[in-house]
Scaffold this active site. Structure first.
Site, PDB file in Angstrom:
ATOM      1  N   ASP A 100     -21.019  51.860  -5.862  1.00  0.00           N
ATOM      2  CA  ASP A 100     -20.217  53.018  -5.490  1.00  0.00           C
ATOM      3  C   ASP A 100     -20.910  54.277  -6.018  1.00  0.00           C
ATOM      4  O   ASP A 100     -21.056  54.438  -7.226  1.00  0.00           O
ATOM      5  CB  ASP A 100     -18.843  52.850  -6.162  1.00  0.00           C
ATOM      6  CG  ASP A 100     -17.756  53.568  -5.419  1.00  0.00           C
ATOM      7  OD1 ASP A 100     -18.061  54.495  -4.656  1.00  0.00           O
ATOM      8  OD2 ASP A 100     -16.579  53.204  -5.618  1.00  0.00           O
ATOM      9  N   HIS A 154     -23.506  52.120 -19.738  1.00  0.00           N
ATOM     10  CA  HIS A 154     -22.390  51.208 -19.473  1.00  0.00           C
ATOM     11  C   HIS A 154     -21.865  50.747 -20.839  1.00  0.00           C
ATOM     12  O   HIS A 154     -22.321  51.219 -21.868  1.00  0.00           O
ATOM     13  CB  HIS A 154     -22.874  50.048 -18.598  1.00  0.00           C
ATOM     14  CG  HIS A 154     -21.833  49.577 -17.631  1.00  0.00           C
ATOM     15  ND1 HIS A 154     -20.715  48.896 -18.036  1.00  0.00           N
ATOM     16  CD2 HIS A 154     -21.721  49.708 -16.293  1.00  0.00           C
ATOM     17  CE1 HIS A 154     -19.966  48.617 -16.973  1.00  0.00           C
ATOM     18  NE2 HIS A 154     -20.549  49.111 -15.895  1.00  0.00           N
ATOM     19  N   HIS A 213     -13.740  38.840 -14.400  1.00  0.00           N
ATOM     20  CA  HIS A 213     -13.906  37.464 -13.945  1.00  0.00           C
ATOM     21  C   HIS A 213     -12.949  36.485 -14.596  1.00  0.00           C
ATOM     22  O   HIS A 213     -13.247  35.309 -14.759  1.00  0.00           O
ATOM     23  CB  HIS A 213     -15.360  37.026 -14.124  1.00  0.00           C
ATOM     24  CG  HIS A 213     -16.245  37.771 -13.196  1.00  0.00           C
ATOM     25  ND1 HIS A 213     -16.690  39.050 -13.480  1.00  0.00           N
ATOM     26  CD2 HIS A 213     -16.721  37.474 -11.960  1.00  0.00           C
ATOM     27  CE1 HIS A 213     -17.428  39.479 -12.476  1.00  0.00           C
ATOM     28  NE2 HIS A 213     -17.459  38.556 -11.544  1.00  0.00           N
TER      29      HIS A 213
END
Lengths: 382, 382, 382, 382
Positions: free
Chosen positions: A333, A104, A17
């Site tokens: 995905d 993550h 971002h």
């Protein structure tokens, strides 16, 4: 850090971002014909939203050459490549930010930096790979023009669906990017490809994800690449591949399966190549012996784990250690390997280009010396 | 080249038949208690001739600290470590030098350098690893004293004989070097070890060689190690391991098997660790997420091919391209993995030590800043 | 190449007529408050057209932070800074391009790259320094906030007009950027400044150019910076300064004048600093002893040659070796030193920041060790 | 740290009272004829005790090639060079160790490392330079054989006694090492040499020390060396020279005196060189333009401060901050510049060799490309 390579050196920047992502490439040979179109083709292959199998986000990913080229040629000075982010406002904090996402990079980034990008994993975002792919395209342009190098990666595993070993050797010799791109799973094996497609569709329906395997072959790389002892070619390739997000394994040539072979079977005997040199009759080595390329095809496999982001709730804990449920958000995905193909190719190109420059330095420098006397057979056998 | 690491930087030198082998280590923290005995123990573990399974050559491999220490403490200046070679006369040329040995480095060294060491592969010799093991011992001394880091490598595969996955997880938590060294194959699994021993004996009788697998666990490494994006911890480890002679593959955590898992199964959910932080309930990640250590055990596997040197004749070609038979000479090590154990440990120690220094730089530098305001929850969630 | 620094690492890009110039900074501490305004102030000081003495081109040089910051704080990830070029079309070839400009980089760039930027010297353009100044501002932000470091450069020579040595020592202790910017020549010496101004005006009227000297002082840098033996602090500073275009000399502390002193006079005796440490009574060392900062003011001088581009015809030869006259074109900056001031400051900040990170890594790592026993007086004297 | 260079990379080790000092050189071209005698000659020139002017210690400084050579030729693998220390026992603590010696490195080493070598300054000892000189001799062997490079350093200042500028230009073109070594002060100027000798004798009698200047010329270096923008050739040379102990200044070509020249006078106009290329009519640039060598003589000057160790008492303070008198001990070298000559030459050779390898990589890589079309005159002017 964010720099890769020694003589051909790429530094990338950017997270999800911020305003743009991209790279600076230093050490590009001067006088190479290069336009944005040469780079765009691989960026477009990397882009999501190309088939029903990948995230439907529409990122245009248009590259601009900021420096280092004039009139369509490289100057030998640093090339800066930028790709704007479509959404470059920092995220607001939301309830789900309470939780580091399992598997993550949220938690480890906080451990490392004591601060995190508003979008979570910061540089662990897939957008980080845009700089790699752009730089790889420049390396590849040189390698193809000068050495006829062909680098082709393709999917050989999606979950348990894998290309049979027997079929792989033939593929290595003949596969092209056109063939690879003929299926949305980027698997050139006619039997495996439809099954892979179905497996991904199934994963998606289950709101789950699956891992996979990308195999890559590098054809026509010159012999002599790779720097003993720590920068062996396979060590550089392993470093490059294992720096791609979500990778868990690397093997070259016979790989783990080769550990079960006998030496007499594994050894690649030599024969004349008909051009005054030698080639090997088999290629269990994967084109590398003693850390140095031998002129045969270089091939290797890269394991990708199932994406950590899944469309189902997960029981986990907050940053503060309180147990709870991280709710699923949006579509994701279910399998990254089709999109990983150009990233693997790019990293391979960066390694080969850097080792070519290193070896060219040695060869050019050595060839100016008086030859070693021919009678010193112990060190100059022919 | 022959330098590894950034802040903790090791440069090695030496081939089979020069006067000595060794290394210079730069960046060693000052004030570390260090004597030659600390280093010798791992060199002795690496030494051939320790059991019936390995080459019976008797190399003493005594290390000398040339610099960087006084009165038993490191000064913070470069530490040079040397180990004399017992036989340091260059070889004479002999008939068998006509042939580049199949799957050895003779051919590729000639391609790379245009000259070769009289003994053949030069730096591809196993003696090159002495410098690595010596340097690793210094790194390990620090890591053990300060962080309680434990690095234990062990054999989990010899040819087709492999430690079962179900047994592996328990081993990772408990295995020690003492347990590893209890068997000559350095396999701590009571079922697999005798079978491995027999497999190596069988190979030796067949005048052949076999490959194998070394697994390594790193316990107590701090969270936060590894530098995105190109120097992810797994990329550094893969680089390190694939720079060891004869390696063909690397996998961390779930590795290639992880490609067949679903994301919901593979993800490592968090829970409170009882100490105010988080831990993961499973560890498919192998202690690394987003390229950064998360404080859990780091574990990985390294594939070694069967040694290229075998005690049987081989049909191949001369440097000049003429077909012929390379005759066998002498006795050879039929399987390198037992001796590879301390080399894997050393390379792991070098990677961890270098990343510790890099992260200490960041943390120490960051902690002097005024804190980021607590209300910026998007970038400072807790 | 185009990368400077090890732990705080800056890579710059861009030439005169490409789309933008800028840099990527890797290794920035996370959590540093940083906005474009922090960087713009030094870019604006570097900008031409600020007084009658410099080139009247109007380059706005607005910097954009592309990455690495959110909500006004650094994330610890690479920061890309870009500044658009106003005129980014490649030049057409013109008659004057026949001639490599004397003492410019045209000829050597052709020798090095076999190709040249259409504008001539490519990366030797003064616009290359924008990336340095931008990066230096980030380093300086940290150093000022955490250590109170003050870096002030100023002009002490324009041609033969020089600040008297007797006046210099007082200036080093007290000079500020505000004082420096009070005159257009950026010389804080009330006697020398007007004479310098006149000298530059005279040069301009003569269509000629003049050299000059920039002096820089770094106050409050911590003791312990600089890495023996090759990366001594003065070596790093010399490297940094001599990489600025048009520099011909560097001296630290007593410099060349110090070669004429006796040791008894030059030695900086110690005394208690009143804070439990030591300081030196004099500072001929320039704040650096044995390559390491000692906590005193670091000061050095940098020589800049007269700009090669002058507004008069020059008898020289074409690339092809034919004698001829290179005609003057346009107006040119007769003296670069006033504009060099922020560039010198930036390079100083980059060196100090990099060495701070390196030393923080050592100190933080060392302090976790058990202390060296106090009775080892030979290596631990107090 | 203790590594210098990129493609030709030297890592040194050793302090005064460890077992040996030396270096590892990586990146040496394979096939270079090299014996210990090639190296010994410069080590012997560096050795103290060669004349009445230098310390009468008798250090033999015999070098041994540990690795990287066979049968008198380099293999292209790392060359380790070692020189034993005669006295390698750590010092005992003595009363005078209470005091950090003024302008020596004792205090700053303690600040940096929190520990010190028993002999005081550790790596700041002059013995550290042995590794540099040994490595430089290897670089020089290549440069002389292939390019006819001549590197000659000589003394041009001892205290206030300096070689006149008018005499310097002639010396640069003709001076040889034989001429330099003809006087014990290593000054080839017949007028200055005796005065320098007397000045050093006077210093010695006064139990004091004096500084001096070494000038160095590099003849026959190829054009094209040096890497914009941060690794300009003069920046690399400045770094190299300012890393030599006791240096305080560096200037190339016109240096600080050049700041007083007008551009029209300073610019080096081109003319045909009679060999199809260009040369400059003057050489104020010192052989470097835009950071890249132009094929003319490269010359530079290095300032050395008076040695900090003097044979007289000094009023100073202890580590603990108590004022007192540091008593003189032993005899000391009153002026280091004669012995610095081979060190300056060595560092110059290391820089040139590294940049030759870097430029060879570029040139060899570029020349394999299709040529840039001749009609693109803006980037390919001839």
């Amino acid at each position: 850090m964010s720099t890769f390579g020694s003589a051909f050196r790429v530094t990338t920047y950017g997270e999800s971002h911020c305003k743009s992502v991209g790279c600076i490439i230093d050490g590009v040979p001067p006088g190479l014909a290069l336009t944005e179109a040469d780079i765009q083709v691989q960026l477009t292959r990397r882009r999501p939203g190309q088939s029903k199998l990948t995230t439907p986000r529409n990122e245009l990913d248009q590259v601009t050459i900021q420096s280092g080229c004039e009139l369509g040629y490289t100057l030998g000075t640093p090339i800066c490549l930028t790709v704007p982010n479509q959404d470059h406002r920092p995220h607001d904090y939301s309830e789900t930010d309470l939780y580091p996402r399992p598997s993550h990079a949220d938690y480890t980034y906080m451990q490392k930096y004591g601060i995190k990008a508003s979008s979570g994993g910061g540089r662990s975002s897939a957008r980080e790979t845009i700089g790699r792919v752009a730089a790889g395209a420049v390396a590849e342009k040189y390698l193809a023009e000068v050495h006829g190098v062909e680098i082709v990666a393709f999917v050989t595993g999606v979950g348990a669906i894998q290309v049979a070993d027997a079929d792989l050797q033939a593929l290595l010799a003949t596969v092209t990017r056109e063939i690879v791109d003929a299926t949305d799973v980027r698997c050139p094996d006619a039997r495996a490809a439809p099954a892979m497609h179905e497996e991904i569709v199934r994963c998606s329906a289950e709101k789950n994800s699956t891992g996979g395997i990308v195999t890559c072959v590098i054809r026509n790389a010159p012999a002599g690449l790779g720097e003993p002892c720590f920068d062996k070619l396979e060590a550089r390739l392993a470093h490059a591949m294992m720096s791609i997000p979500a990778t868990k394994g690397f093997e070259i040539g016979s790989g783990f399966a080769g550990t079960c072979m006998r030496g007499s079977e594994h050894n690649d005997a030599f024969e004349a190549d008909g051009l005054g040199g030698l080639r090997t009759r088999s290629n269990h080595s994967g084109g590398v012996q003693g850390g140095i390329s031998n002129g045969q095809d270089i091939y290797f496999r890269v394991a990708f784990k199932p994406p950590a982001t899944i469309s189902q709730d997960q029981a986990t804990a907050t940053y503060a250690g309180e147990g709870g449920v991280l709710a699923a958000r949006g579509r994701h995905d279910p399998c990254v390997v089709p999109r990983a193909v150009p990233i693997v190719e790019a990293m391979a190109a960066l390694v080969i280009m850097d080792t070519v420059l290193q070896q060219n330095a040695r060869t050019a420098t050595r060839q100016l010396l008086r030859p070693v006397p021919d009678d010193l057979k112990a060190i100059k056998p022919f």
